[in-house]
Design a protein around this motif. Sequence first.
Motif, PDB file in Angstrom:
ATOM      1  N   ILE A 290      11.482  -1.112  52.740  1.00 59.27           N
ATOM      2  CA  ILE A 290      10.536  -0.448  51.846  1.00 59.27           C
ATOM      3  C   ILE A 290       9.257  -0.076  52.589  1.00 59.27           C
ATOM      4  N   ILE A 291       8.752  -0.996  53.438  1.00 61.69           N
ATOM      5  CA  ILE A 291       7.513  -0.772  54.183  1.00 61.69           C
ATOM      6  C   ILE A 291       7.806  -0.933  55.670  1.00 61.69           C
ATOM      7  N   LYS A 292       7.288  -0.010  56.487  1.00 62.25           N
ATOM      8  CA  LYS A 292       7.480  -0.144  57.934  1.00 62.25           C
ATOM      9  C   LYS A 292       6.266   0.384  58.679  1.00 62.25           C
ATOM     10  N   GLY A 293       6.054  -0.167  59.891  1.00 58.27           N
ATOM     11  CA  GLY A 293       5.022   0.319  60.789  1.00 58.27           C
ATOM     12  C   GLY A 293       3.601  -0.082  60.445  1.00 58.27           C
ATOM     13  N   VAL A 294       3.405  -1.024  59.535  1.00 55.92           N
ATOM     14  CA  VAL A 294       2.063  -1.419  59.115  1.00 55.92           C
ATOM     15  C   VAL A 294       1.472  -2.398  60.129  1.00 55.92           C
TER      16      VAL A 294
ATOM     17  N   ASN B  89      13.125   5.324  44.279  1.00 57.58           N
ATOM     18  CA  ASN B  89      13.608   6.152  43.163  1.00 57.58           C
ATOM     19  C   ASN B  89      13.622   7.632  43.529  1.00 57.58           C
ATOM     20  N   LYS B  90      12.638   8.075  44.298  1.00 59.17           N
ATOM     21  CA  LYS B  90      12.533   9.489  44.673  1.00 59.17           C
ATOM     22  C   LYS B  90      13.056   9.774  46.070  1.00 59.17           C
ATOM     23  N   GLY B  91      13.161   8.722  46.911  1.00 64.06           N
ATOM     24  CA  GLY B  91      13.607   8.905  48.280  1.00 64.06           C
ATOM     25  C   GLY B  91      12.545   9.482  49.197  1.00 64.06           C
TER      26      GLY B  91
END
Length: 65
Positions: A3-7, A26-28
């Motif tokens: 869901i979250i990356k590169g933070v 949901n939206k991609g």
Amino acid sequence: MTIIKGVKQNASSPERWDGGEILDPNKGKTYKVRITPVDGGKTLEVRGYVGAPLLGRTQTWSRVE
């Protein structure tokens, strides 16, 4: 699913994490993200945005115990 990356932790504001992306499953679509821990990390203020942080939405995520 990621869901979250590169933070990464912000150098000028160590309490803030940013520089990565968040996925809206949901939206991609992916958006830039800024995360701020609250209450000692018990909750997170997660802001997804396009362009500048002013153009986005904040959600509060709570840790499940």
